[in-house]
Design an enzyme around this catalytic site. Structure first.
Site, mmCIF file in Angstrom:
data_model
loop_
_atom_site.group_PDB
_atom_site.id
_atom_site.type_symbol
_atom_site.label_atom_id
_atom_site.label_comp_id
_atom_site.label_asym_id
_atom_site.label_seq_id
_atom_site.Cartn_x
_atom_site.Cartn_y
_atom_site.Cartn_z
ATOM 1 N N ARG A 93 24.241 43.266 27.269
ATOM 2 C CA ARG A 93 23.650 42.260 28.160
ATOM 3 C C ARG A 93 22.203 42.538 28.549
ATOM 4 O O ARG A 93 21.803 43.696 28.688
ATOM 5 C CB ARG A 93 24.502 42.148 29.424
ATOM 6 C CG ARG A 93 25.878 41.572 29.137
ATOM 7 C CD ARG A 93 26.793 41.628 30.327
ATOM 8 N NE ARG A 93 28.067 40.990 29.999
ATOM 9 C CZ ARG A 93 29.046 41.576 29.321
ATOM 10 N NH1 ARG A 93 28.913 42.823 28.909
ATOM 11 N NH2 ARG A 93 30.149 40.919 29.037
ATOM 12 N N HIS A 118 24.793 39.788 23.672
ATOM 13 C CA HIS A 118 24.834 39.957 22.215
ATOM 14 C C HIS A 118 23.824 39.085 21.461
ATOM 15 O O HIS A 118 24.159 38.461 20.446
ATOM 16 C CB HIS A 118 26.255 39.704 21.701
ATOM 17 C CG HIS A 118 27.265 40.704 22.210
ATOM 18 N ND1 HIS A 118 26.945 41.994 22.532
ATOM 19 C CD2 HIS A 118 28.613 40.597 22.450
ATOM 20 C CE1 HIS A 118 28.024 42.642 22.942
ATOM 21 N NE2 HIS A 118 29.041 41.818 22.912
ATOM 22 N N HIS A 192 30.525 45.335 16.239
ATOM 23 C CA HIS A 192 31.506 44.943 17.250
ATOM 24 C C HIS A 192 32.925 44.866 16.662
ATOM 25 O O HIS A 192 33.647 43.886 16.879
ATOM 26 C CB HIS A 192 31.100 43.601 17.863
ATOM 27 C CG HIS A 192 31.575 43.407 19.265
ATOM 28 N ND1 HIS A 192 32.884 43.528 19.623
ATOM 29 C CD2 HIS A 192 30.907 43.112 20.401
ATOM 30 C CE1 HIS A 192 33.000 43.296 20.912
ATOM 31 N NE2 HIS A 192 31.812 43.047 21.423
ATOM 32 N N ASP A 264 35.221 47.979 30.287
ATOM 33 C CA ASP A 264 34.161 47.232 29.593
ATOM 34 C C ASP A 264 32.850 47.846 30.068
ATOM 35 O O ASP A 264 32.048 47.201 30.724
ATOM 36 C CB ASP A 264 34.263 45.736 29.938
ATOM 37 C CG ASP A 264 33.388 44.866 29.028
ATOM 38 O OD1 ASP A 264 32.661 45.443 28.185
ATOM 39 O OD2 ASP A 264 33.434 43.637 29.169
ATOM 40 N N GLU A 329 31.505 50.352 20.893
ATOM 41 C CA GLU A 329 30.227 49.831 20.410
ATOM 42 C C GLU A 329 29.143 50.849 20.743
ATOM 43 O O GLU A 329 28.763 50.992 21.901
ATOM 44 C CB GLU A 329 29.915 48.497 21.089
ATOM 45 C CG GLU A 329 30.979 47.440 20.894
ATOM 46 C CD GLU A 329 31.007 46.441 22.054
ATOM 47 O OE1 GLU A 329 29.995 45.788 22.323
ATOM 48 O OE2 GLU A 329 32.054 46.324 22.709
HETATM 49 C C1 GLA Z 1 31.329 43.247 24.644
HETATM 50 C C2 GLA Z 1 31.143 42.978 26.079
HETATM 51 C C3 GLA Z 1 32.360 42.321 26.613
HETATM 52 C C4 GLA Z 1 32.670 41.062 25.841
HETATM 53 C C5 GLA Z 1 32.777 41.359 24.385
HETATM 54 C C6 GLA Z 1 32.918 40.112 23.560
HETATM 55 O O1 GLA Z 1 32.253 44.243 24.447
HETATM 56 O O2 GLA Z 1 30.839 44.122 26.820
HETATM 57 O O3 GLA Z 1 32.172 42.029 27.966
HETATM 58 O O4 GLA Z 1 31.641 40.151 26.016
HETATM 59 O O5 GLA Z 1 31.648 42.061 23.951
HETATM 60 O O6 GLA Z 1 33.885 39.262 24.032
#
Ligand code: GLA
Length: 363
Positions: A93, A118, A192, A264, A329
């Site tokens: 982000r 992304h 991803h 996350d 990731e």
């Molecule tokens: C990344 C983000 C998540 C989500 C995924 C896609 O992992 O951190 O919050 O947006 O991508 O769904």
């Protein structure tokens, strides 16, 4: 029973190209299947540089596909959460969908609340890459190139990106990223892939064990933008320095887990200097599969598939429910262009961006 086992059979290594579908404008898209000596396979399409299949042995030599995805291009052309794709220009982000560089404020698309996720509306995951077989003896390798034009998704500079996927005889999928620009810019490239070491679609990943080589992580606000703090994992559900069960604390009354709807979060990988270091290890108890992730990057986003909600039907008609996969990731920290204290994501003309991530499979 070892029926169907390929663990001891020597398979002919190499690369095979097949048709994967057509873009809405008719452009033909290909699938490249890389096979190593042990029969491990990685199938990658030049649409989004996406890893479509990753077939690895379990402890009985049984082969399974361990990544979520779709059978054909049509599946990827529907709205989907970046399954297996290359992500850019900025993975993760950018807060308030803007950043300042050399005194200029760049305004990006808001595709995640008030933020950019992304790369914006049409990131690298939705671009057609130019593919070339760059295999060497015993190591099938696919080179993918993409030129992101100055101003694409409002980022400055013509950015020339090369990604090479190599399948080694050590059952590693190695991803080498490089890029150059003709204007100062920012970038953060990643892949991803959504992994389920029990086989894609075969239940959730909450019983898996994970080790993350990180003393600190980057806590986030309600929009999942890092606050800027590098917080110690000690005494929190984020302490995976010793291997722990993913689901053990995922529902704890922890503010960060609530904000992420699970894990996350970006972890700050422990390192003493540049080069490849082990970032994480995942062990799946029933199959015995183990995946190790090593990287040159400073961070890794550990994501437990929180937004998967059972609406996606993937390969073999499998339904992808919440926590049916995990992502690791490897990346620079989210929102780095707005966080001067984070490792820089700036790239200048004359410099070459270079990062490597290796996913190694064992059992
Ligand atoms: C990344 C983000 C998540 C989500 C995924 C896609 O992992 O951190 O919050 O947006 O991508 O769904």
């Amino acid at each position: 029973m070892m029926m169907g086992s390929m663990s001891s059979a020597e398979t002919s290594a190499g690369m095979k190209k097949t048709a994967f579908g057509n873009m809405p404008d008719g452009q033909a898209i290909d699938l490249y299947t890389l096979t190593n000596r042990h029969g491990m396979q990685a199938a990658i399409t030049n649409y989004g540089g996406t890893v479509v299949r990753l077939i690895t042995p379990d402890r009985n030599g049984h082969m399974d596909d361990v990544v979520l995805g779709f059978e054909n291009l049509a599946g990827y052309l529907q709205t989907e959460p970046y399954l297996g794709a290359l992500i850019g220009r900025y993975g993760n982000r950018v807060g308030h969908a803007q950043f300042k560089l050399d005194g200029v404020t760049y305004h990006l698309a808001k595709n995640d609340g008030d933020n950019t996720l992304h790369g914006g509306l049409k990131g690298f995951d939705k671009r057609v890459w130019t593919a070339r077989d760059v295999s060497s003896k015993g190591a099938p390798a696919l080179e993918l190139k993409y030129l992101s034009k100055d101003g694409e998704e409002s980022f400055p500079g013509n950015l020339s990106v090369t990604v090479v996927y190599t399948l080694t005889d050590d059952n590693e999928l190695k991803i080498d990223y490089s890029a150059t620009t003709d204007k100062d810019t920012v970038l953060n490239l990643t892949n991803h892939s959504y992994f389920n070491l029990a086989g894609q679609g075969n239940g959730d990943i909450l019983k898996d064990q994970i080790m993350i080589n990180a003393d600190r992580f980057t806590p986030v606000d309600a929009g999942l933008i890092p606050t800027g703090e590098l917080k110690s994992v000690a005494g929190t559900p984020f302490d995976f320095r010793k291997s722990g069960v993913i689901g053990a604390h995922i529902n704890d009354a922890d503010e960060q887990l609530k904000l992420g709807k699970g894990y996350d979060h970006n972890f700050v990988i422990n390192r003493n200097g540049p080069g490849l270091v082990l970032a994480a290890r995942v062990t799946e108890p029933t199959s015995g599969r183990v995946m190790e992730v090593s990287t040159t990057q400073p961070g890794v986003q550990f994501y437990t598939g929180n937004f998967l909600d059972g609406t996606l039907h993937g390969k073999g008609g499998k339904v992808y429910k919440q926590s049916y996969a995990l992502c690791l990731e490897t990346q620079h920290f989210p929102d780095s262009p707005n966080k001067p204290s984070f490792p820089t994501t700036e790239l200048k003309p004359g410099e070459t961006y270079k990062e490597t991530t290796v996913y190694r499979f064992m059992h």
